[in-house]
Scaffold this active site. Structure first.
Site, short mmCIF file in Angstrom:
data_model
loop_
_atom_site.label_atom_id
_atom_site.label_comp_id
_atom_site.label_asym_id
_atom_site.label_seq_id
_atom_site.Cartn_x
_atom_site.Cartn_y
_atom_site.Cartn_z
N CYS A 1 -32.09 40.01 115.96
CA CYS A 1 -31.75 40.57 117.28
C CYS A 1 -32.74 40.11 118.34
CB CYS A 1 -31.72 42.09 117.17
SG CYS A 1 -31.57 42.92 118.74
N CYS B 1 -29.25 39.37 119.90
CA CYS B 1 -28.94 40.21 121.07
C CYS B 1 -29.78 39.90 122.30
CB CYS B 1 -29.15 41.69 120.74
SG CYS B 1 -29.02 42.16 119.02
N LYS C 1 -29.52 36.25 123.84
CA LYS C 1 -28.12 36.09 124.24
C LYS C 1 -27.81 36.89 125.51
CE LYS C 1 -25.41 39.39 123.08
NZ LYS C 1 -24.60 39.52 121.93
N TYR D 1 -17.49 36.48 118.03
CA TYR D 1 -18.18 36.85 119.26
C TYR D 1 -19.39 35.99 119.54
CZ TYR D 1 -21.95 40.09 117.60
OH TYR D 1 -23.05 40.67 117.05
N GLU E 1 -19.54 34.23 123.15
CA GLU E 1 -20.67 34.59 124.02
C GLU E 1 -21.48 33.33 124.40
OE1 GLU E 1 -21.60 39.16 122.59
OE2 GLU E 1 -22.75 37.55 121.70
N HIS F 1 -16.63 57.87 142.31
CA HIS F 1 -16.01 56.87 143.19
C HIS F 1 -17.07 56.20 144.04
CE1 HIS F 1 -12.64 55.04 145.21
NE2 HIS F 1 -13.15 55.40 146.38
N GLU G 1 -14.21 55.02 136.75
CA GLU G 1 -13.42 56.18 137.19
C GLU G 1 -11.95 56.05 136.77
OE1 GLU G 1 -12.71 56.73 141.46
OE2 GLU G 1 -13.32 54.66 141.80
P1 FAD Z 1 -32.55 40.91 110.67
O1 FAD Z 1 -32.78 41.35 112.05
O2 FAD Z 1 -31.83 39.64 110.46
O3 FAD Z 1 -34.01 40.81 109.99
C1 FAD Z 1 -34.22 40.36 108.69
C2 FAD Z 1 -35.62 39.75 108.60
O4 FAD Z 1 -35.98 39.61 107.23
C3 FAD Z 1 -35.71 38.38 109.21
O5 FAD Z 1 -36.86 38.28 110.04
C4 FAD Z 1 -35.84 37.45 108.00
O6 FAD Z 1 -36.52 36.27 108.30
C5 FAD Z 1 -36.62 38.35 107.05
N1 FAD Z 1 -36.52 38.00 105.65
C6 FAD Z 1 -35.41 37.61 104.97
N2 FAD Z 1 -35.70 37.45 103.67
C7 FAD Z 1 -37.03 37.75 103.51
C8 FAD Z 1 -37.92 37.79 102.39
N3 FAD Z 1 -37.47 37.53 101.18
N4 FAD Z 1 -39.20 38.13 102.61
C9 FAD Z 1 -39.64 38.42 103.85
N5 FAD Z 1 -38.84 38.41 104.94
C10 FAD Z 1 -37.55 38.09 104.78
N6 FAD Z 1 -26.18 43.14 117.44
C11 FAD Z 1 -26.02 44.06 118.43
O7 FAD Z 1 -26.10 45.26 118.16
N7 FAD Z 1 -25.79 43.67 119.72
C12 FAD Z 1 -25.71 42.38 120.07
O8 FAD Z 1 -25.50 42.07 121.25
C13 FAD Z 1 -25.89 41.40 119.07
N8 FAD Z 1 -25.85 40.09 119.38
C14 FAD Z 1 -26.06 39.16 118.41
C15 FAD Z 1 -26.04 37.83 118.76
C16 FAD Z 1 -26.23 36.86 117.82
C17 FAD Z 1 -26.23 35.41 118.24
C18 FAD Z 1 -26.46 37.23 116.46
C19 FAD Z 1 -26.68 36.20 115.42
C20 FAD Z 1 -26.50 38.56 116.11
C21 FAD Z 1 -26.30 39.54 117.07
N9 FAD Z 1 -26.31 40.90 116.76
C22 FAD Z 1 -26.12 41.83 117.74
C23 FAD Z 1 -26.50 41.36 115.36
C24 FAD Z 1 -27.94 41.82 115.12
O9 FAD Z 1 -28.84 40.80 115.49
C25 FAD Z 1 -28.11 42.17 113.64
O10 FAD Z 1 -27.13 43.11 113.29
C26 FAD Z 1 -29.47 42.75 113.33
O11 FAD Z 1 -30.51 41.89 113.71
C27 FAD Z 1 -29.58 43.03 111.82
O12 FAD Z 1 -30.83 43.57 111.50
P2 FAD Z 1 -31.38 43.50 110.02
O13 FAD Z 1 -32.60 44.38 110.01
O14 FAD Z 1 -30.33 43.77 109.05
O15 FAD Z 1 -31.82 41.98 109.79
P1 NA7 Z 2 -17.71 35.50 112.10
O1 NA7 Z 2 -17.49 36.82 112.73
O2 NA7 Z 2 -17.78 35.46 110.64
O3 NA7 Z 2 -16.62 34.47 112.62
C1 NA7 Z 2 -16.62 33.14 112.25
C2 NA7 Z 2 -15.74 32.34 113.19
O4 NA7 Z 2 -15.81 30.97 112.84
C3 NA7 Z 2 -14.28 32.71 113.13
O5 NA7 Z 2 -13.69 32.48 114.38
C4 NA7 Z 2 -13.75 31.73 112.07
O6 NA7 Z 2 -12.38 31.49 112.19
C5 NA7 Z 2 -14.53 30.50 112.40
N1 NA7 Z 2 -14.75 29.59 111.30
C6 NA7 Z 2 -15.26 29.90 110.10
N2 NA7 Z 2 -15.40 28.78 109.36
C7 NA7 Z 2 -14.95 27.75 110.12
C8 NA7 Z 2 -14.85 26.36 109.94
N3 NA7 Z 2 -15.23 25.79 108.80
N4 NA7 Z 2 -14.35 25.59 110.92
C9 NA7 Z 2 -13.97 26.17 112.08
N5 NA7 Z 2 -14.07 27.49 112.33
C10 NA7 Z 2 -14.55 28.26 111.36
O7 NA7 Z 2 -19.04 34.81 112.61
P2 NA7 Z 2 -20.04 34.92 113.85
O8 NA7 Z 2 -21.08 33.89 113.61
O9 NA7 Z 2 -19.38 34.80 115.16
O10 NA7 Z 2 -20.66 36.36 113.74
C11 NA7 Z 2 -21.07 36.88 112.50
C12 NA7 Z 2 -21.86 38.12 112.73
O11 NA7 Z 2 -23.11 37.73 113.31
C13 NA7 Z 2 -21.25 39.08 113.68
O12 NA7 Z 2 -20.62 40.12 113.01
C14 NA7 Z 2 -22.45 39.56 114.47
O13 NA7 Z 2 -22.88 40.83 114.08
C15 NA7 Z 2 -23.53 38.61 114.25
P3 NA7 Z 2 -11.26 32.39 111.43
O14 NA7 Z 2 -11.07 33.62 112.25
O15 NA7 Z 2 -11.81 32.67 110.05
O16 NA7 Z 2 -10.07 31.53 111.41
#
Ligand code: FAD
Ligand code: NA7
Length: 511
Positions: free
Chosen positions: A75, A80, A83, A217, A221, A486, A491
């Site tokens: 995040c 988050c 982004k 998403y 995004e 308003h 609203e």
């Molecule tokens: P993470 O935050 O992924 O943390 C896991 C940590 O563990 C990492 O630092 C990793 O390196 C570490 N780790 C892994 N394995 C080991 C190991 N064996 N030893 C030591 N360390 C390790 N969520 C929202 O609510 N709002 C948003 O707008 C949003 N936007 C997002 C945008 C993007 C592009 C992405 C990819 C995700 C977004 N999310 C958003 C999702 C959100 O980031 C995740 O749901 C959240 O970070 C999950 O938290 P977590 O604690 O499960 O894991």
């Molecule tokens: P998602 O939610 O798993 O979606 C993956 C997207 O990529 C989806 O539109 C898929 O299409 C598409 N997809 C998957 N594989 C392929 C290949 N090989 N070629 C083209 N398109 C593909 O992934 P996100 O990364 O957006 O987000 C995952 C989580 O990360 C999300 O829940 C957040 O919490 C953070 P499909 O619909 O399967 O046809």
């Protein structure tokens, strides 16, 4: 994993995990947290505040492109936070271009240009300040932070490896798995030229002309903010946008993007990527998934894959802990109390099966777990009616069920809806009726709200408040009885009259 009814007795029983080491066993730590992201940090700090001896391991393996970052997880570093900041940069640009002149600002839209390096370095500086803040807060809460990669040796023993390959071993009474996930990438020739969301926010060069592959998403995004900051973005989607969200809303969000400069290539997947030897640009060969016709797109400066994420569970030797994984997703099945099949090993956040990949969910689960384990707390994290927002150029916020899910669950539903145009868009004559909201109600249960969806500026801020109403089981009558503010966007939710079943137009003719 079975998720039975949540009773007081079940909650109390869940906090008394048997110590398989035996009552006489002594451990280095009461709780060892693997993963310093949203969930792990929250749980570690809460448990330490309640008196537990807690250590937390966080280690970031660099992305295939070599990007790495600090403490805080997805995040903060590659999710988050960057982004939303880049989305904000895009919104500022759009407002300066399309709105400011009508409000009297002497801005020449033609000369506006975003400096990527300024944006990137300011975002990265802010992220670094958060990294520092997290390590300081762990210290102040008495959590031992270890910048090491943790793997199981046995259910209570972990091997910790630092960046130099030095290994140590620790034992823990309880272990929390909070290792999150990482993006998957394309498995096609030329995949080495592809970046993911792990790279885009730290990219030292300007992303330039970008092809975004995927339509969930993260993809939308990223394409949205790239378009908004004046780069050329094309989305290649193989099926539908925003799978799992309300389809009507998803299509509206995409329509708005398309009308505002993001290109969409539908029904196609990339099959090969080649890099031009002289100018380094990328060309993408693609295939239409139904006709199998092939073509080539480009040149691009960047190809960004947002094609899903996989849980970080494969390399931590879970077999030695006894924790079972879901056979296809690789995620960790848990019960209502974040317990795995091994009584003293818990899991939260993005790695759990049937969870929600959202930061506030991971944080809530982490805090509630610590409270149950160390303070007799009774709070259980609910994984339903969780609000969320997709930060597309026109934000999409929702809570509760989509129309599809509501129809499947209740059979008959009613939808109150309206298109609208924010007052702020009137002077610049921006899109009439592009914004939209709907309340989905259950007509068989006093028109209780079972879903709320909004496509509008600041949708996240609005949806957060509506989530409270949905949680309190508000009805349409409650919304009608609430007096609006308003002039606001929100609203309109207090004056919704048009039902979908009436077939009447939801579009508005005036203010
Ligand atoms: P993470 O935050 O992924 O943390 C896991 C940590 O563990 C990492 O630092 C990793 O390196 C570490 N780790 C892994 N394995 C080991 C190991 N064996 N030893 C030591 N360390 C390790 N969520 C929202 O609510 N709002 C948003 O707008 C949003 N936007 C997002 C945008 C993007 C592009 C992405 C990819 C995700 C977004 N999310 C958003 C999702 C959100 O980031 C995740 O749901 C959240 O970070 C999950 O938290 P977590 O604690 O499960 O894991
Ligand atoms: P998602 O939610 O798993 O979606 C993956 C997207 O990529 C989806 O539109 C898929 O299409 C598409 N997809 C998957 N594989 C392929 C290949 N090989 N070629 C083209 N398109 C593909 O992934 P996100 O990364 O957006 O987000 C995952 C989580 O990360 C999300 O829940 C957040 O919490 C953070 P499909 O619909 O399967 O046809």
């Amino acid at each position: 994993m079975h998720r039975g009814p949540i009773t007081e007795a079940a909650i109390a029983a869940a906090a008394v995990d048997p110590d398989i080491g035996g009552a006489a066993a002594s451990y280095d730590w009461d709780l060892f947290v693997i993963g310093g992201g949203s969930g792990g940090l929250a749980c570690a700090k809460a448990a330490a505040e309640l008196g537990a001896r807690v250590a937390l391991a966080d280690f970031v393996k660099p992305s295939p492109q070599g990007t790495k970052w600090g403490l805080g997880g997805t995040c903060v570093n590659v999710g988050c936070i960057p982004k939303k900041l880049m989305h904000t940069a895009a919104l500022h640009g759009e407002a300066m271009k399309h709105m400011a002149p009508s409000f009297g600002w002497n801005v020449d839209p033609a000369t506006l240009k975003l400096d990527w390096e300024t944006l990137r370095s300011n975002v990265c500086d802010y992220i670094r300040s958060l990294n520092f803040g997290y390590s300081a807060s762990l210290r102040s809460k008495n959590v031992k932070y270890l910048n090491v990669y943790a793997r199981f040796q046995d259910p209570h023993t972990l091997e910790l490896e630092d960046k130099n390959g030095t290994k140590t071993v620790v034992t823990a009474r309880r272990v929390l798995l909070a290792t999150g996930g990482r993006p998957t990438t394309l498995d096609i020739p030329g995949r080495e030229h592809v970046i993911t969301s792990d790279d885009i926010f730290f990219l030292e060069r300007d992303p330039g002309r970008t092809l975004v592959v995927g339509a969930s998403y993260v993809a939308l995004e990223c394409a949205g903010f790239l378009t908004g900051i004046g780069r050329t973005a094309t989305v290649m989607m193989r099926s539908i946008p925003l799978r799992g969200f309300d389809a009507d809303m998803a299509n509206r969000a995409v329509d708005f993007m398309e009308q505002h400069g993001t290109a969409f290539v539908r029904g196609c997947v990339p099959v090969a990527i080649t890099k031009d030897a002289t100018d380094g640009t990328l060309r993408v060969e693609y295939e239409n998934v139904s006709t199998k016709e092939r073509g080539v797109l480009g040149p691009y400066d960047t190809v960004l894959a947002a094609v899903g994420r996989k849980p970080e569970t494969a390399a931590i030797h879970l077999d030695k802990s006894g924790v079972r994984l879901h056979p296809t997703s690789g995620k960790v099945p848990t019960d209502h109390f974040e317990r795995t099949n091994v009584p003293h090993i818990y899991a939260i956040g993005d790695i759990i099966e049937d969870g929600l990949e959202l930061t506030p969910v991971a944080i809530h689960a982490g805090r509630a777990l610590a409270d149950r384990l160390y303070a007799g707390g009774k709070t259980v994290t609910e994984y339903r009616s969780v609000p969320t927002t997709v930060f597309t150029p026109l934000e999409y916020g929702c809570v509760g069920l989509s129309e599809e899910a509501a129809t499947e669950k209740f059979g008959i539903i009613e939808v109150y809806h309206t298109n609208f145009k924010p007052l702020e868009w009137q002077l610049p004559h921006l899109d009439d009726n592009a914004c939209y909201m709907k309340l989905i109600v259950n007509p068989m249960d006093s028109e209780r709200i079972i879903g709320f969806h909004i496509l509008a500026p600041n949708a996240g801020e609005i949806t957060q408040a509506v989530a409270v109403a949905v949680r309190c089981r508000a009805t349409k009558a409650d919304f009608d009885a609430t007096i609006g503010i308003h002039p606001t966007i929100a609203e309109d939710m207090t004056t919704l009259k048009v039902t979908k079943s009436s077939g009447a137009s939801a579009e508005k003719a005036g203010c």
